[in-house]
Design an enzyme around this catalytic site. Structure first.
Site, short mmCIF file in Angstrom:
data_model
loop_
_atom_site.label_atom_id
_atom_site.label_comp_id
_atom_site.label_asym_id
_atom_site.label_seq_id
_atom_site.Cartn_x
_atom_site.Cartn_y
_atom_site.Cartn_z
N HIS A 86 -10.96 -4.95 7.89
CA HIS A 86 -11.73 -4.84 6.65
C HIS A 86 -13.02 -4.06 6.88
O HIS A 86 -13.92 -4.09 6.05
CB HIS A 86 -12.08 -6.22 6.08
CG HIS A 86 -10.90 -7.01 5.62
ND1 HIS A 86 -9.93 -7.45 6.47
CD2 HIS A 86 -10.54 -7.43 4.39
CE1 HIS A 86 -9.02 -8.13 5.79
NE2 HIS A 86 -9.36 -8.13 4.52
N GLU B 156 0.82 -1.22 0.00
CA GLU B 156 0.00 0.00 0.00
C GLU B 156 0.85 1.26 0.00
O GLU B 156 0.51 2.25 -0.64
CB GLU B 156 -0.95 0.01 1.20
CG GLU B 156 -2.12 -0.95 1.05
CD GLU B 156 -1.74 -2.40 1.33
OE1 GLU B 156 -0.64 -2.63 1.88
OE2 GLU B 156 -2.53 -3.30 0.99
#
Lengths: 324, 255, 105, 345
Positions: A130, A61
């Site tokens: 998540h 990321e």
């Protein structure tokens, strides 16, 4: 032209239009190409625009966001994705220390025009990291703008708007609403700045964003059965907050309940509550109420329903305000 | 997909079809179709990918993702040629690069006319389902408009145009009529400026809309004709024989 | 192993049937996702249908030249029992339920 | 599952070049002149800090050849350097305005005053390694735009431990982006020596894992650095990323507040090879020219000192004006309040 689309398809359509009309735009992230993204939001884009503009990146990321910074320095307009909210954390060095500051550092010479797409919030029974609600974390960083659409029409138009803006925009997509359909009027976006009154009412204002807008609208409908008229304001832009719009609604109703999924302490509810107190001191009928997630890690599985503001919890908040 | 601007400002959509590297081929679809329908849905993407050909499929103005201006003037043959100019400007061939062109039906006719006046632009021309004459003959705009409104039963050439214009539910029939009538202002005559590039004609042997393709072969210096067995004007586009013929021809001239 | 069948998809507004031009695969054959399965013709165009999944073809329904209706089974595959989905589940639309009633003071 | 055959292609061997290296006299003089400016700037800047002109300074003494040599190999019309805070030799090598650059060390403006697009180097910033990714993204853009430009990412042995450096190398190699990763292996990350920082002792050794060519060069020989960087850049433009590991030594402290005697011995410092400035002096081999160049360098740096001592005044409005391209209403309000509450005259 108006079309019934899911939020997922509305965002897909906006990305397709952006890629077609702006040769400097790129979409990239983990699994956004061949697979079309874990939520299929980028489905078909790689086939149509090529693997050089719709890129499956390595699993990194910080790399995705650092690459976006470099592309923006070179005058491109990247639209990176982090696959889930919690995966923005490994990229925070690039987001906070680099992307948010490069315009400042270069005295405006290298703007960071980009839209970071973040599938956000809970509601799909996903594992840890998540289902995070990181809007306050992002809104706290000077140099970032934060927006969160609540329905397909808003998702389509706010994404196109965000792409045109010269500053980095954190685009928080309510992932539990990806599959809900709604009318998208392509030609008539409506006002895309500030907040939006999603339902008019007289007795109390609920301020919400993302997936909590739909739930607040349900609450308003139930409240009507009890003869309580609730106005629901979709905040949309979390940075900058539409101070005048939020204040105007609460000035009318005299009562406010702020609903968010993020933990309570130092959440945006506190910021908005302070704003309302500052601007409406003496005119409020009751203290500003907050119905939020708790100060705990977003829990897994069935506990998610205990954590995310439910219809009943919002109704309790409304009742506290009404009977003050 | 990317949109480029043609000389009159109309935005023309270009789609990448097939391999991401390899010889480039401009693809022009037929009337009342689109790059999606004529090429992608018919399986040309995969065929080109396996063959190492890099297609750039252009949505003709009035079709697909390209703009759909109103009025017959917007659809004069010259405008279409300018659209091809814009596509070629985008393709921006490097010196010595051999570019091919694949057209079907109306797209084939556009390619034929374009190359006739711009010899040397394409190193090879593959033309599918191309009739030797002007397809929109004996057409009457008033009758066509009235027919669209359901007021009259069209006859002759007009019936054919109206039938095509109404065939695709997602297309706007008025735009397609503007297009047919605009294009028909310059009737097609294959003996005027025939292409000099190597040319392959392929037409379905059951294609009653283009049963005279083969008669054009003697007009060209370097042309041949191959029938597509068992296929008509509509269903020839998916034929594996058609794809194989075109690919083999393009590979041999662009490699 | 499980079986998964796919119907003839809606190939465009208002079309209710299509004619099979030519099967491009045969029973027993392994196909990847997007491998062309069959050419079909509608009243407006001809289309090559790509495989929606990877798997072994079990049955092809209909012969070349047959007309089949949209929604009728076109092809059946043998697939592995479990298929990977996205993380989490699609939330179900629930009826609004409440326990709390409101009353103005 | 059986072990698949290794698909990693053998990276190209770029160094040493088959025909050796020659750098012409004019180029050598240009390199040497800028190395002298860098050395004088470093020496002076340490004094300026002691005199209270500069709050702090991280000298690059000993790394002049690595920095100037590589920066001067760049094509300023299309290449771009991504630097951190100990890269003044790169700034000098690119002929970027030193007073603008020193604005950052003077704590006038984060990142200094230069426009990156004009001076062809990024604003300096403190998170080492992060810029390697910017270089990668910027380079990918050059590939898309077909400019032929390449990026050079500067970092040291310390920064090579950052995950961002791995991510940048991997991304660049996967996408074949034109990046030269220029590692100044100077032996020390503040007080931490190389053997505690880099397992195996070499950053270039990692390149083969990415199927990327690498070059291990003498970072104290400016001619070698210049030639090697040129080769690396040309390779990068055509084929993708390259790692150069320039072995050098941080001859000074980490920063002016640092005391290297607490972690390294005088013996170790004496055991070093020749000073890169002396190497350059031998390469130029013209003592008369050298003496003049030294004088010019001192004059140039003195001019910077004079400009710095009458420092530009920073308008406090800048603090608000450069956060966004389009300022938020909240920031406008905060700025107004700031003005009202500070402008009491």
């Amino acid at each position: 032209m108006t079309e019934q689309l899911s939020t997922q398809k509305a965002i897909n359509t906006a990305l397709r239009e952006i890629l077609a009309d702006d040769a400097k735009s790129l979409v990239f992230g983990e699994d956004v190409g061949k697979l079309g993204g874990v939520f299929r939001v980028t489905d078909g884009l790689q086939t149509e625009f090529g693997a050089h503009r719709v890129i499956d990146t390595p699993l990194a990321e910080s790399g995705i966001l650092g690459m976006a910074a470099g592309l923006a320095m070179a005058g491109h307009r990247p639209i990176p994705e982090v696959q889930f909210d919690g995966f923005a954390y490994p990229a925070m060095n690039q987001i906070i220390s680099q992307i948010a500051r490069t315009n400042y550092r270069s005295r405006g010479a290298t703007p960071m025009q980009m839209v970071l797409r973040i599938p956000s919030y809970g509601g799909i029974r996903a594992p840890e990291l998540h289902g995070e609600s990181i809007e306050a974390t992002l809104a706290h960083v000077p140099g970032l703008k934060v927006v969160s659409p609540s329905n397909p029409h808003q998702a389509y138009h706010l994404l196109r708007r965000a792409h045109e803006m010269p500053d980095p925009v954190m685009f928080m997509e309510p992932k539990s609403r990806y599959w809900n359909r709604g009318d998208v009027d392509f030609e008539n976006p409506g006002d895309l700045e500030g907040s939006l009154v999603a339902r008019e009412g007289e007795d109390l204002t609920i301020i919400a964003w993302g997936a909590m807008v739909a739930r607040s609208l349900e609450v308003a409908e139930l409240a009507a059965e009890d003869d309580v008229s609730i106005e629901v304001v979709d905040a949309r832009w979390l940075k900058p907050l539409d101070e005048d719009g939020l204040v105007a609604s609460v000035a009318k109703t005299g009562r406010a309940v702020i609903v968010h999924e993020a933990p309570r302490t130092a959440g945006l509810g506190a910021e908005i509550g302070q704003l309302l107190t500052e601007r409406l001191w003496g005119k409020l009928e009751a203290p500003v109420e907050r119905v939020t997630g708790y100060d705990v890690p977003t829990p897994a599985g069935d506990l998610e329903d205990e954590y995310i503001p439910s219809i009943d919890r919002i109704l309790f908040g409304v009742q506290r305000s009404l009977e003050y | 997909m990317l949109r480029v601007r043609s000389a009159d400002g109309t935005r023309i959509a270009l789609h990448e079809v097939g391999a991401s590297d390899g010889p480039r081929v401009l693809m022009l679809h037929g009337f009342a179709s689109s790059s999606q329908s004529n090429w992608v849905d018919a399986g040309w993407g995969r065929a080109f990918e396996e063959a190492g050909l890099r297609g750039i499929a252009m949505d003709l103005r009035g079709h697909g993702d390209s703009d759909k201006p109103r009025g017959e003037n917007a659809y004069e043959v010259e405008r279409f040629k300018e659209d091809v100019d814009a596509a070629l400007e985008f393709i921006d061939a490097v010196p010595g690069e051999k570019i091919g062109c694949l057209g079907y039906s109306m797209g084939a006719r556009l390619a034929y006319r374009y190359v006739g006046e711009e010899p040397g632009v394409f190193a090879a021309l593959a033309l599918g389902g191309l009739p030797a004459g002007e397809p929109f003959e004996d057409i009457d705009r008033q009758m066509a408009d009235a027919a669209l409104r359901g007021e009259v039963e069209p006859t002759g050439g007009t019936e054919f145009v109206v039938q095509l214009a109404k065939m695709l539910p997602e297309a706007d029939p008025t735009t397609l009529l503007d297009l047919a009538f605009g294009v028909a202002r310059t009737p097609f005559d294959p003996s005027v400026h025939p292409p000099v590039s190597p040319t392959l004609f392929m037409t379905g042997d059951k294609d009653d809309r283009a049963d005279d393709t083969e008669t054009m072969v003697p007009l060209l210096d370097d042309a041949r004709f191959e029938p597509i067995p068992g296929r008509n004007h509509i269903n020839a586009i998916t034929s594996r024989k058609f794809k194989a013929g075109v690919i083999e021809f393009l590979q041999s001239h662009l490699g | 192993m499980a079986e998964r069948s796919f119907p003839l998809p809606d190939l465009g507004e208002g079309l209710i049937e299509a004619t099979i031009l030519e099967w491009l695969v045969e029973p027993g054959q392994w196909v990847e996702r997007n491998t062309p399965l069959v050419e079909v013709e509608t009243t407006k165009s001809a289309v090559e249908l790509p495989s929606p999944i990877a798997g072994t073809v079990k049955t092809t329904h209909g012969e070349d030249g047959d007309t089949i209706n949209v929604g009728d089974t076109l092809i059946t595959f043998e697939v592995a029992d479990e298929e990977a989905g996205i993380v989490g589940t699609v939330p179900q639309e629930k009826k609004k339920e409440r326990r709390v009633r409101l009353s103005k003071k | 599952m059986p072990v698949p055959p290794s698909s990693a292609a053998q990276p190209a061997q770029l160094w040493p070049p088959q025909n050796g290296v020659t750098v012409d006299v004019e180029t050598l003089r240009g390199l040497a002149e800028r190395m002298l400016v860098t050395r004088v700037l470093d020496t002076e800047a340490v004094r300026w800090q002691r005199q209270g002109i500069l709050p702090a300074f991280p000298p690059a003494i000993g790394q002049e050849a690595a920095q100037v040599g590589s920066a001067m190999a760049l094509d300023r019309a299309r290449d771009m350097a991504f630097i951190t805070y100990r890269d003044h030799g790169v700034v000098v090598g690119l002929d970027s305005d030193l007073t603008d650059y020193m604005g950052s060390h003077l704590a006038l403006w984060n990142g200094g005053f230069a426009d990156p697009n004009k001076v062809r180097h990024s604003p300096l910033q403190a998170v080492v390694g992060a810029t390697a990714l910017h270089a990668m993204g910027w380079a990918y853009a050059q590939k898309l735009d077909g400019t032929g430009g390449a990026a050079i990412a500067y970092f040291g042995d310390g920064a090579s431990s950052q995950g961002d450096v791995h991510e940048a190398m991997n991304f660049a190699a996967v996408s074949k982006s034109p990046v030269v990763f220029f590692v100044q292996n100077n032996g020390w990350s503040l007080s931490t020596p190389l053997d505690l920082q880099v397992a195996g002792g070499s950053v270039a050794a990692r390149a083969s894992g990415y199927s990327m060519p690498s070059m291990r060069i003498d970072g104290d020989d400016v001619g070698e650095v210049y030639a090697a960087t040129q080769i690396a850049l040309e390779h990068a433009r055509e084929h993708g990323p390259v790692v150069i590991e320039a072995f050098t030594y941080r001859r000074g402290p980490h920063a002016t507040s640092d005391d290297p005697s607490r972690y390294r011995s005088l013996e170790e410092e004496r055991a070093l090879g020749p000073d890169p400035i002396d190497v350059a002096r031998q390469l130029v081999a013209d003592e008369a020219w050298w003496a003049e160049a030294e004088q010019r360098a001192e004059q140039a740096v003195d001019a910077v000192r004079v400009q710095m001592q009458s420092p530009r005044t920073i308008d406090g409005n800048d603090m608000f004006d450069y956060v966004f391209q389009e300022k938020t209403p909240q920031l406008v309000k905060q700025q107004e309040q700031w003005r009202e509450e500070t402008d009491l005259d």
